[in-house]
Design a protein around this motif. Structure first.
Motif, PDB file in Angstrom:
ATOM      1  N   VAL A  96      28.719  36.994  39.038  1.00  0.00           N
ATOM      2  CA  VAL A  96      28.229  38.373  39.154  1.00  0.00           C
ATOM      3  C   VAL A  96      26.758  38.379  39.548  1.00  0.00           C
ATOM      4  O   VAL A  96      26.311  39.210  40.357  1.00  0.00           O
ATOM      5  CB  VAL A  96      28.448  39.137  37.839  1.00  0.00           C
ATOM      6  N   LEU A  99      26.059  38.218  43.293  1.00  0.00           N
ATOM      7  CA  LEU A  99      26.526  39.269  44.187  1.00  0.00           C
ATOM      8  C   LEU A  99      25.337  39.994  44.810  1.00  0.00           C
ATOM      9  O   LEU A  99      24.336  40.247  44.144  1.00  0.00           O
ATOM     10  CB  LEU A  99      27.386  40.283  43.426  1.00  0.00           C
ATOM     11  N   LEU A 107      32.182  45.851  40.036  1.00  0.00           N
ATOM     12  CA  LEU A 107      32.057  44.410  40.299  1.00  0.00           C
ATOM     13  C   LEU A 107      30.896  43.775  39.540  1.00  0.00           C
ATOM     14  O   LEU A 107      30.856  42.560  39.377  1.00  0.00           O
ATOM     15  CB  LEU A 107      31.882  44.168  41.798  1.00  0.00           C
ATOM     16  N   TYR A 108      29.959  44.582  39.083  1.00  0.00           N
ATOM     17  CA  TYR A 108      28.777  44.039  38.403  1.00  0.00           C
ATOM     18  C   TYR A 108      28.934  43.996  36.884  1.00  0.00           C
ATOM     19  O   TYR A 108      28.007  43.607  36.180  1.00  0.00           O
ATOM     20  CB  TYR A 108      27.536  44.865  38.773  1.00  0.00           C
ATOM     21  N   ARG A 390      41.619  45.677  45.937  1.00  0.00           N
ATOM     22  CA  ARG A 390      41.510  46.086  44.545  1.00  0.00           C
ATOM     23  C   ARG A 390      42.900  46.385  44.003  1.00  0.00           C
ATOM     24  O   ARG A 390      43.717  47.015  44.676  1.00  0.00           O
ATOM     25  CB  ARG A 390      40.619  47.329  44.448  1.00  0.00           C
ATOM     26  N   LEU A 397      36.584  44.456  48.809  1.00  0.00           N
ATOM     27  CA  LEU A 397      35.380  44.301  47.998  1.00  0.00           C
ATOM     28  C   LEU A 397      34.207  45.100  48.550  1.00  0.00           C
ATOM     29  O   LEU A 397      33.350  45.565  47.794  1.00  0.00           O
ATOM     30  CB  LEU A 397      34.984  42.817  47.918  1.00  0.00           C
TER      31      LEU A 397
END
Length: 429
Positions: A96, A99, A107-108, A390, A397
Motif C-alpha cells: 500500500v 502505491l 486501495l489505501y 474490482r 485499479l
C-alpha cells in the motif's frame, strides 16, 4: 479493545426466518439469547440454535423476536459492514505504501483485523490484539487465521514490520496452538533480510507448531516503481536459494509429520526457472489465493478440459494475461488452436506499477489499452480475466471501466472467469 454493542441490519432475505418475524433493514440487532452482538461473526456463532431469541431495536424501541429456524441454519440477516481495524505497522515492503496517488480510496486501506482474517483469509500480523480479542477468537473458535510471520527472530521481524514494539510472534502463535486455533502462515521473502539461515530457522520454528500450524507460504516481496524504501527484488539466484531450503524442508516435514507443510509461491518457481511441483503436492490448496499452487491448478484443469471444435466464421480472440503467466496460458491457447479456435495470448507489461510486477491482477486498464491497441487488426474480441477487475464490478485499479476499454479499442470486450473453463466458455460462447 472494547466491543461496541449492536449491529445494523443491512438486508433481510425474503422468506427467511428473520423476514417471517418482521425484521427489516435498519433494525439494530443488539443481542442473541442474551449475548451481545457486535458483528456478523456473533450472528454466525450465536444464531445456530433451533429458535434463537433476537433482541432488536427499531427507532429506539426494543423488542425480543424468537426465530423459528426450521432447520434452515441461516436466519436470513445481512448486517452492515463493520469498521475494519487498520494496521499500525510500517512494513518496509508494504505494498500500500508503494502505491502512487490518485487511485480509489479503498486501495489505501491497510487492514489488520482478525475478523477479516477469519472471514476472508486476509493476512494479519497479530500486533493489535488485546486480551479480549484473543479470548473471543478462542471462545468462538475463529479458525483458521491467516498470519504474516516473515521471521521468528523478533529483532528481524520487528525491523521488517517497522514496529519495535511488536510482540514475540512465536509466543502469540503458541497461545493459539495451545487453544487449537488453526493457522496458515506466510513469509514475504526479502533478500538480505529474512532469507538464508534465517528463513530455514523460521520454517523450523513454525513446523514445531504442527498440527495447529496448517501451512506456510514463502512468497517473493512485491516491489513497485513507486517504492520509497530501498529493497532488493527477488532475483533468480535468490529464488533458487530459497527454494533449495523450502524443498529440503518439505521432504523432511513429509517424512516426520506426514505433511510437507511449507510451499513456495508459484512466482518463486517462475523466477528460479524451475518446474512447479505437481498439483497433488499442494494438498487442499489452502493458500491458492496467495499465489501458491495457482499455476499447477490451472494447468491441471486445462489438461482435463473438454474443448469443442470451433464453428465456421468464429471471431478472433486476444486473451489478456500478465507477463509471468503467459507461458502457461499459451499451453491452453495451443490446445484451442488445435480445435480450430483463433486465440492469441497477450502478455501485458505493467507500466503503471513497474515491470517487476508481473501478475495479471495488478494490471490497469490503461496498460491493457496500450498493449492491445497495436494489435487491433488481429482480433475481434478481447478476453479479459476477472482478476483484473474490482470484485463484483467492471472497474480496473485505475478506475477505467470495461466499456471505456471497449470504446478505446473499438472492439468487443468480454470478461471471463480466470480459469481454463472460463476462457473456453468465452471463446466458445
Amino acid at each position: 479493545m472494547p466491543r461496541k454493542r449492536g449491529a445494523v441490519i443491512e438486508s433481510v432475505a425474503p422468506g427467511s426466518p428473520a423476514h417471517r418475524e418482521g425484521l427489516r433493514p435498519g433494525d439494530v440487532l443488539t443481542a442473541i439469547d442474551g449475548e451481545p452482538v457486535a458483528d456478523a461473526i456473533d450472528v454466525m456463532f450465536l444464531a445456530d440454535g433451533a429458535a434463537p431469541a433476537l433482541r432488536v431495536s427499531r427507532r429506539g424501541r426494543e423488542r425480543t423476536v424468537r426465530l423459528q429456524m426450521g432447520g434452515e441454519g441461516d436466519p436470513g440477516i445481512e448486517l452492515r459492514s463493520f469498521p475494519v481495524r487498520t494496521c499500525r505497522n510500517k512494513c518496509v515492503f508494504c505494498f500500500v505504501a508503494q502505491l502512487p496517488r490518485g487511485l480509489r480510496r479503498s486501495l489505501y486501506v491497510r487492514d489488520e483485523d482478525y475478523r477479516m482474517s477469519f472471514l476472508y483469509g486476509n493476512y494479519i500480523t497479530l500486533t493489535n490484539l488485546g486480551a479480549g480479542d484473543k479470548e473471543r477468537i478462542v471462545r468462538q473458535r475463529l479458525s483458521p487465521l491467516y498470519i504474516s510471520v516473515h521471521s521468528t527472530d523478533t529483532r528481524v521481524r520487528n525491523a521488517l514490520l517497522g514496529n519495535p514494539d511488536a510482540p514475540d510472534v512465536m509466543q502469540e502463535l503458541r497461545f493459539f496452538a495451545r487453544h487449537r486455533i488453526g493457522m496458515h502462515a506466510q513469509i514475504v521473502l526479502c533478500p538480505g533480510l529474512n532469507d538464508g539461515p534465517g528463513l530455514e530457522r523460521t520454517l523450523r520454528d513454525l513446523a514445531s507448531l504442527y498440527p495447529a500450524l496448517l501451512s506456510v507460504a514463502v512468497v517473493p516481496v512485491g516491489l513497485t516503481a513507486h517504492r520509497k524504501k530501498e529493497l532488493r527484488p527477488v532475483a533468480a539466484r535468490d529464488a533458487r536459494d530459497a527454494l533449495d531450503i523450502v524443498e529440503d524442508l518439505r521432504k523432511r516435514f513429509e517424512r516426520e509429520l506426514g505433511d510437507p507443510l511449507v510451499h513456495g509461491a508459484d512466482e518463486l518457481y517462475i523466477k528460479a526457472g524451475r518446474e512447479l511441483p505437481p498439483l497433488e503436492g499442494y494438498g487442499d490448496l489452502p493458500q491458492v489465493a496467495n499465489g501458491v499452487g495457482m499455476v499447477p491448478l490451472f494447468l491441471d484443469e486445462a489438461l482435463k478440459a473438454r474443448i469443442p471444435r470451433a464453428r465456421r466464421g468464429a471471431p478472433r480472440f486476444l486473451a489478456v494475461t500478465g507477463t509471468s503467466f503467459e507461458p502457461f496460458l499459451r499451453r491452453l491457447v495451443e490446445r484451442l488452436g488445435k480445435k480450430g479456435h483463433r486465440v492469441e495470448a497477450l502478455p501485458v507489461e505493467n507500466a503503471f506499477f513497474g515491470p517487476s510486477v508481473t501478475v495479471a491482477g495488478l494490471l490497469t486498464g490503461r496498460d491493457v489499452v496500450s498493449a492491445a491497441s497495436p494489435l487491433r487488426e488481429r482480433f475481434d474480441v478481447l478476453l479479459l480475466p476477472d482478476v483484473l477487475l474490482r470484485e463484483g464490478d467492471e472497474i480496473f485499479l485505475d478506475d477505467l471501466a470495461v466499456p471505456d476499454l471497449a470504446r478505446a479499442l473499438k472492439r468487443k470486450v468480454v470478461v471471463v472467469e480466470s480459469t481454463p473453463q472460463g476462457l473456453i466458455k468465452g471463446v466458445c460462447a
